[in-house]
Design a protein around this motif. Sequence first.
Motif, PDB file in Angstrom:
ATOM      1  N   GLY A  47      29.135  21.935 -48.786  1.00 42.42           N
ATOM      2  CA  GLY A  47      28.602  23.276 -48.881  1.00 42.42           C
ATOM      3  C   GLY A  47      27.093  23.215 -48.944  1.00 42.42           C
ATOM      4  O   GLY A  47      26.404  23.223 -47.933  1.00 42.42           O
ATOM      5  N   SER A  48      26.573  23.102 -50.165  1.00 44.73           N
ATOM      6  CA  SER A  48      25.128  22.990 -50.315  1.00 44.73           C
ATOM      7  C   SER A  48      24.608  21.682 -49.725  1.00 44.73           C
ATOM      8  O   SER A  48      23.498  21.624 -49.215  1.00 44.73           O
ATOM      9  CB  SER A  48      24.757  23.087 -51.796  1.00 44.73           C
ATOM     10  OG  SER A  48      25.136  24.353 -52.310  1.00 44.73           O
ATOM     11  N   ASP A  49      25.397  20.624 -49.786  1.00 47.55           N
ATOM     12  CA  ASP A  49      25.034  19.353 -49.159  1.00 47.55           C
ATOM     13  C   ASP A  49      25.608  19.345 -47.746  1.00 47.55           C
ATOM     14  O   ASP A  49      26.583  18.662 -47.434  1.00 47.55           O
ATOM     15  CB  ASP A  49      25.573  18.184 -49.976  1.00 47.55           C
ATOM     16  CG  ASP A  49      25.170  16.829 -49.398  1.00 47.55           C
ATOM     17  OD1 ASP A  49      24.187  16.788 -48.626  1.00 47.55           O
ATOM     18  OD2 ASP A  49      25.840  15.837 -49.705  1.00 47.55           O
ATOM     19  N   GLY A  53      25.202  31.048 -49.703  1.00 50.53           N
ATOM     20  CA  GLY A  53      23.921  30.813 -49.045  1.00 50.53           C
ATOM     21  C   GLY A  53      23.079  29.728 -49.699  1.00 50.53           C
ATOM     22  O   GLY A  53      21.878  29.641 -49.451  1.00 50.53           O
ATOM     23  N   GLY A  54      23.689  28.885 -50.520  1.00 50.62           N
ATOM     24  CA  GLY A  54      22.946  27.861 -51.252  1.00 50.62           C
ATOM     25  C   GLY A  54      22.920  28.199 -52.726  1.00 50.62           C
ATOM     26  O   GLY A  54      22.378  29.218 -53.142  1.00 50.62           O
ATOM     27  N   THR A  55      23.545  27.371 -53.544  1.00 51.72           N
ATOM     28  CA  THR A  55      23.691  27.681 -54.964  1.00 51.72           C
ATOM     29  C   THR A  55      22.341  27.705 -55.683  1.00 51.72           C
ATOM     30  O   THR A  55      21.338  27.166 -55.202  1.00 51.72           O
ATOM     31  CB  THR A  55      24.582  26.630 -55.656  1.00 51.72           C
ATOM     32  OG1 THR A  55      23.900  25.369 -55.628  1.00 51.72           O
ATOM     33  CG2 THR A  55      25.925  26.509 -54.960  1.00 51.72           C
ATOM     34  N   SER A  56      22.340  28.311 -56.860  1.00 54.34           N
ATOM     35  CA  SER A  56      21.117  28.343 -57.663  1.00 54.34           C
ATOM     36  C   SER A  56      20.661  26.933 -58.020  1.00 54.34           C
ATOM     37  O   SER A  56      19.460  26.662 -58.109  1.00 54.34           O
ATOM     38  CB  SER A  56      21.347  29.157 -58.944  1.00 54.34           C
ATOM     39  OG  SER A  56      21.526  30.525 -58.633  1.00 54.34           O
ATOM     40  N   GLU A  57      21.615  26.037 -58.221  1.00 52.51           N
ATOM     41  CA  GLU A  57      21.250  24.650 -58.542  1.00 52.51           C
ATOM     42  C   GLU A  57      20.476  24.003 -57.392  1.00 52.51           C
ATOM     43  O   GLU A  57      19.483  23.289 -57.602  1.00 52.51           O
ATOM     44  CB  GLU A  57      22.516  23.839 -58.853  1.00 52.51           C
ATOM     45  CG  GLU A  57      23.184  24.188 -60.179  1.00 52.51           C
ATOM     46  CD  GLU A  57      23.957  25.500 -60.131  1.00 52.51           C
ATOM     47  OE1 GLU A  57      24.315  26.007 -61.199  1.00 52.51           O
ATOM     48  OE2 GLU A  57      24.206  26.006 -59.020  1.00 52.51           O
ATOM     49  N   ILE A  58      20.925  24.278 -56.147  1.00 53.42           N
ATOM     50  CA  ILE A  58      20.237  23.730 -54.985  1.00 53.42           C
ATOM     51  C   ILE A  58      18.841  24.331 -54.857  1.00 53.42           C
ATOM     52  O   ILE A  58      17.860  23.639 -54.544  1.00 53.42           O
ATOM     53  CB  ILE A  58      21.053  23.972 -53.708  1.00 53.42           C
ATOM     54  CG1 ILE A  58      22.318  23.108 -53.717  1.00 53.42           C
ATOM     55  CG2 ILE A  58      20.228  23.694 -52.463  1.00 53.42           C
ATOM     56  CD1 ILE A  58      22.046  21.613 -53.700  1.00 53.42           C
ATOM     57  N   GLN A  59      18.705  25.651 -55.092  1.00 53.15           N
ATOM     58  CA  GLN A  59      17.388  26.284 -55.013  1.00 53.15           C
ATOM     59  C   GLN A  59      16.446  25.699 -56.061  1.00 53.15           C
ATOM     60  O   GLN A  59      15.249  25.495 -55.792  1.00 53.15           O
ATOM     61  CB  GLN A  59      17.517  27.800 -55.206  1.00 53.15           C
ATOM     62  CG  GLN A  59      18.496  28.503 -54.279  1.00 53.15           C
ATOM     63  CD  GLN A  59      18.298  28.145 -52.818  1.00 53.15           C
ATOM     64  OE1 GLN A  59      17.171  28.117 -52.323  1.00 53.15           O
ATOM     65  NE2 GLN A  59      19.381  27.889 -52.116  1.00 53.15           N
TER      66      GLN A  59
END
Length: 407
Positions: free
Chosen positions: A143-145, A382-388
């Motif tokens: 997902g984010s990765d 759309g990209g988790t808060s952790e990724i941001q």
Amino acid sequence: MDSTAVDSLGLRLDDLDRAWAQELGAWLAQHWPAHRAAIRAAAPTERDGALRAWQSELAEARYAAIGWPEEFGGRAATTTQQLLFHLALGEHRAMPATGRIGLNLCGPTLISHGTPEQQELFLRPMLHGEHLWCQGFSEPDAGSDLASLRTRGVVDGEELVITGQKIWTSGADRADWMFALVRTDPAAAKRDGISFVLVPMDAAGVDVRPIRQISGDSGFSEVFLDEVRVPLANVVGGLDNGWSVTRTTLANERAVLFLGQQVALTSTMRKIVAQAKEDLPGRPRAAADPALRDRIAGAWIETELVRINGMRNLAKVLDGQNPGPEGAMSKLFGQHVEQHVHELALDLGGGAAVLERGAEDAPYDGKWALGWLRTRASTIGGGTSEIQRNILAERVLGMPRDPWADA
């Protein structure tokens, strides 16, 4: 156009921009009401057709994808004009094109990386709503990765045979085509060996399974690909070059993200303030409660901070620069603000605010309950808060990368 909306974004318009906005406003006033009536009157099985008809009308006037070059049916609109377009839609309460996943993401990618044959085959039907598109990027373990995706594509003669699974695919249940990332060289490095492929959703082996969400919607789907055969001519940018191609797609995804967010937040805040002044059955108006007034003020301040950060990024774009990793702040902070604002709206409405649409006494026909449920996913999609936070930590603050990122 409402000068208050323009002023809220801090835009300074020249005479050409003002004339452009006036022309757009007059066009919407003439063409949108009939389509709005048709969309509202359409039965569930007919609504998709009504939405596509509205997009076709937008396309005929070159408003469906105003940022596209003129030779492809757009208007080569400046960033300011694109902002004015979204503000005009909000002012007239008009819907954007229903196929905006294709128009905003796949279309610019094809314009930048597609062959003339691909552009000829796909862009016009995409523009007129004849083909709706979905994005096949995320997977259960990617997902984010995104670069860890496992969906495989094997070359067989002049075809690519695709097997794998995509998930959280918005609009897949009504899409005609999907642009997907497929690993075509499993021996290559993590970000290499990936191809950007155009997949027809009616191909043999494509299985779409809608996912019912907590809000009752099924806007996302799982998509299973079982030896789906796609012509090699549907690979964009060449085999194994998908990661480079995808950077164009993702850049367009974030280009004016904050604007729709800002318009929605501003609209919600106006309704919240209006509701706070109302006398609700069985309870005094919320504006009489100092604690609630304080929360309303805090929510307004947060909404303004989203606007200011968005304008900072917009200033870079207008100056010809890339908005950079600071754009992650709009995603991170803005979507937490969405959650705070809808929690406030529920509290202002009292017990009746949790009633669903159609229930008697539901404030705004259940809008707050539905919005609250939908915004539970805001910090994931759309990209988790952790990724941001990782993006901001690594690319803005200069902190070390997470070890898993290069594994």
